[in-house]
Scaffold this motif. Sequence first.
Motif, PDB file in Angstrom:
ATOM      1  N   HIS A  89       0.831  -1.219   0.000  1.00  0.00           N
ATOM      2  CA  HIS A  89       0.000   0.000   0.000  1.00  0.00           C
ATOM      3  C   HIS A  89       0.859   1.260   0.000  1.00  0.00           C
ATOM      4  O   HIS A  89       0.367   2.352  -0.234  1.00  0.00           O
ATOM      5  CB  HIS A  89      -0.896   0.039   1.251  1.00  0.00           C
ATOM      6  N   PHE A  90       2.155   1.120   0.332  1.00  0.00           N
ATOM      7  CA  PHE A  90       2.953   2.306   0.652  1.00  0.00           C
ATOM      8  C   PHE A  90       3.939   2.732  -0.434  1.00  0.00           C
ATOM      9  O   PHE A  90       4.636   3.724  -0.275  1.00  0.00           O
ATOM     10  CB  PHE A  90       3.676   2.073   1.979  1.00  0.00           C
ATOM     11  N   ALA A  91       4.036   1.956  -1.506  1.00  0.00           N
ATOM     12  CA  ALA A  91       4.956   2.302  -2.601  1.00  0.00           C
ATOM     13  C   ALA A  91       4.503   1.563  -3.856  1.00  0.00           C
ATOM     14  O   ALA A  91       3.545   0.778  -3.809  1.00  0.00           O
ATOM     15  CB  ALA A  91       6.384   1.907  -2.226  1.00  0.00           C
ATOM     16  N   ASP A  92       5.203   1.779  -4.957  1.00  0.00           N
ATOM     17  CA  ASP A  92       4.843   1.083  -6.200  1.00  0.00           C
ATOM     18  C   ASP A  92       5.133  -0.413  -6.083  1.00  0.00           C
ATOM     19  O   ASP A  92       4.459  -1.237  -6.694  1.00  0.00           O
ATOM     20  CB  ASP A  92       5.645   1.658  -7.378  1.00  0.00           C
ATOM     21  N   VAL A  93       6.153  -0.740  -5.291  1.00  0.00           N
ATOM     22  CA  VAL A  93       6.537  -2.150  -5.163  1.00  0.00           C
ATOM     23  C   VAL A  93       7.297  -2.333  -3.837  1.00  0.00           C
ATOM     24  O   VAL A  93       7.934  -1.383  -3.351  1.00  0.00           O
ATOM     25  CB  VAL A  93       7.413  -2.588  -6.378  1.00  0.00           C
ATOM     26  N   ALA A  94       7.191  -3.523  -3.254  1.00  0.00           N
ATOM     27  CA  ALA A  94       7.983  -3.852  -2.062  1.00  0.00           C
ATOM     28  C   ALA A  94       9.230  -4.609  -2.519  1.00  0.00           C
ATOM     29  O   ALA A  94       9.231  -5.207  -3.593  1.00  0.00           O
ATOM     30  CB  ALA A  94       7.167  -4.705  -1.104  1.00  0.00           C
ATOM     31  N   ASN A  95      10.278  -4.606  -1.698  1.00  0.00           N
ATOM     32  CA  ASN A  95      11.508  -5.288  -2.150  1.00  0.00           C
ATOM     33  C   ASN A  95      11.527  -6.768  -1.785  1.00  0.00           C
ATOM     34  O   ASN A  95      12.448  -7.469  -2.190  1.00  0.00           O
ATOM     35  CB  ASN A  95      12.765  -4.560  -1.651  1.00  0.00           C
ATOM     36  N   VAL A  96      10.541  -7.240  -1.018  1.00  0.00           N
ATOM     37  CA  VAL A  96      10.470  -8.684  -0.758  1.00  0.00           C
ATOM     38  C   VAL A  96       9.023  -9.166  -0.826  1.00  0.00           C
ATOM     39  O   VAL A  96       8.086  -8.396  -0.578  1.00  0.00           O
ATOM     40  CB  VAL A  96      11.016  -9.070   0.644  1.00  0.00           C
ATOM     41  N   ALA A  97       8.869 -10.458  -1.139  1.00  0.00           N
ATOM     42  CA  ALA A  97       7.575 -11.127  -1.028  1.00  0.00           C
ATOM     43  C   ALA A  97       7.744 -12.164   0.090  1.00  0.00           C
ATOM     44  O   ALA A  97       8.669 -12.066   0.885  1.00  0.00           O
ATOM     45  CB  ALA A  97       7.210 -11.756  -2.353  1.00  0.00           C
ATOM     46  N   GLY A  98       6.917 -13.166   0.161  1.00  0.00           N
ATOM     47  CA  GLY A  98       7.057 -14.173   1.224  1.00  0.00           C
ATOM     48  C   GLY A  98       8.251 -15.089   0.993  1.00  0.00           C
ATOM     49  O   GLY A  98       9.081 -14.833   0.114  1.00  0.00           O
ATOM     50  N   ARG A  99       8.329 -16.155   1.777  1.00  0.00           N
ATOM     51  CA  ARG A  99       9.457 -17.083   1.659  1.00  0.00           C
ATOM     52  C   ARG A  99       9.368 -17.952   0.395  1.00  0.00           C
ATOM     53  O   ARG A  99      10.385 -18.394  -0.132  1.00  0.00           O
ATOM     54  CB  ARG A  99       9.498 -17.990   2.888  1.00  0.00           C
ATOM     55  N   ALA A 100       8.134 -18.210  -0.042  1.00  0.00           N
ATOM     56  CA  ALA A 100       7.940 -19.136  -1.167  1.00  0.00           C
ATOM     57  C   ALA A 100       8.575 -18.592  -2.449  1.00  0.00           C
ATOM     58  O   ALA A 100       8.460 -17.404  -2.751  1.00  0.00           O
ATOM     59  CB  ALA A 100       6.443 -19.371  -1.384  1.00  0.00           C
ATOM     60  N   ALA A 101       9.238 -19.460  -3.178  1.00  0.00           N
ATOM     61  CA  ALA A 101       9.825 -19.104  -4.498  1.00  0.00           C
ATOM     62  C   ALA A 101      10.660 -17.829  -4.435  1.00  0.00           C
ATOM     63  O   ALA A 101      10.558 -16.964  -5.306  1.00  0.00           O
ATOM     64  CB  ALA A 101       8.727 -18.985  -5.550  1.00  0.00           C
ATOM     65  N   GLY A 102      11.498 -17.731  -3.415  1.00  0.00           N
ATOM     66  CA  GLY A 102      12.276 -16.510  -3.199  1.00  0.00           C
ATOM     67  C   GLY A 102      13.173 -16.102  -4.367  1.00  0.00           C
ATOM     68  O   GLY A 102      13.375 -14.912  -4.609  1.00  0.00           O
ATOM     69  N   ALA A 103      13.712 -17.070  -5.097  1.00  0.00           N
ATOM     70  CA  ALA A 103      14.577 -16.729  -6.238  1.00  0.00           C
ATOM     71  C   ALA A 103      13.738 -16.127  -7.359  1.00  0.00           C
ATOM     72  O   ALA A 103      14.193 -15.230  -8.076  1.00  0.00           O
ATOM     73  CB  ALA A 103      15.309 -17.972  -6.737  1.00  0.00           C
ATOM     74  N   VAL A 104      12.496 -16.616  -7.494  1.00  0.00           N
ATOM     75  CA  VAL A 104      11.624 -16.137  -8.573  1.00  0.00           C
ATOM     76  C   VAL A 104      11.085 -14.748  -8.239  1.00  0.00           C
ATOM     77  O   VAL A 104      11.058 -13.864  -9.102  1.00  0.00           O
ATOM     78  CB  VAL A 104      10.444 -17.114  -8.818  1.00  0.00           C
ATOM     79  N   THR A 105      10.675 -14.529  -6.986  1.00  0.00           N
ATOM     80  CA  THR A 105      10.108 -13.217  -6.647  1.00  0.00           C
ATOM     81  C   THR A 105      11.186 -12.129  -6.752  1.00  0.00           C
ATOM     82  O   THR A 105      10.896 -11.004  -7.136  1.00  0.00           O
ATOM     83  CB  THR A 105       9.446 -13.223  -5.260  1.00  0.00           C
ATOM     84  N   ALA A 106      12.427 -12.492  -6.449  1.00  0.00           N
ATOM     85  CA  ALA A 106      13.541 -11.536  -6.622  1.00  0.00           C
ATOM     86  C   ALA A 106      13.681 -11.165  -8.101  1.00  0.00           C
ATOM     87  O   ALA A 106      13.842  -9.998  -8.454  1.00  0.00           O
ATOM     88  CB  ALA A 106      14.842 -12.147  -6.107  1.00  0.00           C
ATOM     89  N   ALA A 107      13.591 -12.172  -8.961  1.00  0.00           N
ATOM     90  CA  ALA A 107      13.682 -11.930 -10.409  1.00  0.00           C
ATOM     91  C   ALA A 107      12.502 -11.083 -10.885  1.00  0.00           C
ATOM     92  O   ALA A 107      12.660 -10.205 -11.736  1.00  0.00           O
ATOM     93  CB  ALA A 107      13.734 -13.254 -11.166  1.00  0.00           C
ATOM     94  N   LYS A 108      11.323 -11.347 -10.322  1.00  0.00           N
ATOM     95  CA  LYS A 108      10.136 -10.558 -10.705  1.00  0.00           C
ATOM     96  C   LYS A 108      10.325  -9.092 -10.332  1.00  0.00           C
ATOM     97  O   LYS A 108       9.895  -8.193 -11.053  1.00  0.00           O
ATOM     98  CB  LYS A 108       8.857 -11.100 -10.034  1.00  0.00           C
TER      99      LYS A 108
END
Length: 512
Positions: free
Chosen positions: A419-438
């Motif tokens: 809610h506070f920016a265009d994007v957060a720098n982390v998502a949850g623990r699941a698929a951490g390598a993929v969310t970093a790439a996203k």
Amino acid sequence: MDFELKTMTPARLCAEKTDALVALVGQTPASDSDALSSLIAQALKARDFEAKPGKLLAAYRPAGLAATRVVLAGVGDGSPKNIRSAITAAMGGFKGGNVQHVTVCLANASLPTSALARAVVLAGSDAAYSYTTTRSKPGPAMPVRMTLVADSAAAAKALQQGMDTGVALAKGIELAKEWANRPANHATPVLLAGAAKALGKLKGIKVDVLGPKEVEKLGMGSFMAVAQGTAQPLRFIVLHYQGAAKTAAPVVLVGKGITFDTGGISIKPAAEMDEMKFDMCGAASVLGTFRALAELQPTLNVVGLIPACENMPGGRAVKPGDVVTSMSGQTIEILNTDAEGRLVLCDALTYAERFKPRAVVDIATLTGACVIALGGVRSGMFATDDALADALHQAGEASMDLCWRMPLDEDYADGLKTHFADVANVAGRAAGAVTAAKFLQRFATSFPWAHLDIAGTAWKSGAAKGATGRPVGLLVEYLLGEAGRPAVKERSKAKAASAPRGSGRSGVGNKA
Ligand code: BES
Ligand code: MN
Ligand code: ZN
């Protein structure tokens, strides 16, 4: 280590003085015509030796041979992979001994191909490297010279080509290992920039280094946020290799250059934190690649970008929840200060746009999750372009510096919403390598882009702790391939022109 190629007959080879003769033994039956061949034939017959990869048999001053030591090394089918294991195993036996000069011959190994010679050189140089920079005494002695023997002029021609490429690559890999291995107090952003500047003396290479003021002017608010917690000033390193016309679109390589990653305020646990000196292995691989380019002089333009800084906690450090504005204009909520790699890379990706690149490849020790997914065998590879993905995959196979393509489905980006920016720098623990790439993908929209997560492959832990020099082999192989083919855009234009009418991707309902 120095390498040379010599052409000699089997009889001449038996009379050759050398500290150690390594005979690569494959599955073709040994002849009995000279002392070495008959030694091999006897050992095989007596079942004291097998021509399988990893098998070794050593002899001291054997009759009829001028070499002080002879080591038979099995290579099975003679694949480059088996050649590599055989040389590695044989070289292991010379550690700390009296062997300075090693002579390698293909007793009846396999065809004398350039791939074989390259594998010999790379494995030899890898085994001969030992880190000494911050030791008061050198480590155990290793051989300093290797001679590869061809038995005919035709064989020599094929071997020479592979040896030349191998030697160029070995120089790049060694440079990458060396800088990656140096502790963080001996490899600060400023020192890393110095290493880059030294490359600027080589043919075809130019280097620019930007400091905090210039980076602020560019608006790299995300990169600056990571660097604000440390006393070490950041550097943004720009390398240019020009091997083609000035106007030819370059390939841009972006290397993560976190010279030490404590995690920042989201601090990491103490155990094995020392290994975070390796968090600049992406940057080191870019430097190593440029070193090899200077040797190989391919017809291609390459730009290297290295955002270099430390990630430290402190009174000025960025805090979880802080929102920063990246160079792209996108705002980022930094929920975890340990997800800093993507924060420095995103601004470098935006900076890459000015080169109108034919492709951009970033290389980063980005996520622990990638280590869990793929271990130390294959680097994670993500790509927005199939041709680029295929080229990188093939380059990995050909250079034995493997990678594996991972997904980029849009659904993986859901966790980055805030809610506070265009994007957060982390998502949850699941698929951490993929969310970093996203996360990175949001900043790589104006060119074909690939991301290599080398967290599992760039260094080894435990007793053999040290940098591997990966993925310099993959990158150089990819770039040599690019030097021989038109850019992705040109390729698809050519395809469209040659395809029959109506078969293109421009049909109704195709949103591509
Ligand atoms: N440099 C690390 C990634 C890393 C960790 C590489 C361990 C190799 C071994 C990176 O900056 C990092 O800390 N990533 C975090 C991301 C997380 C906070 C979303 C990680 O992987 O734990
Ligand atoms: Mn981190
Ligand atoms: Zn990191």
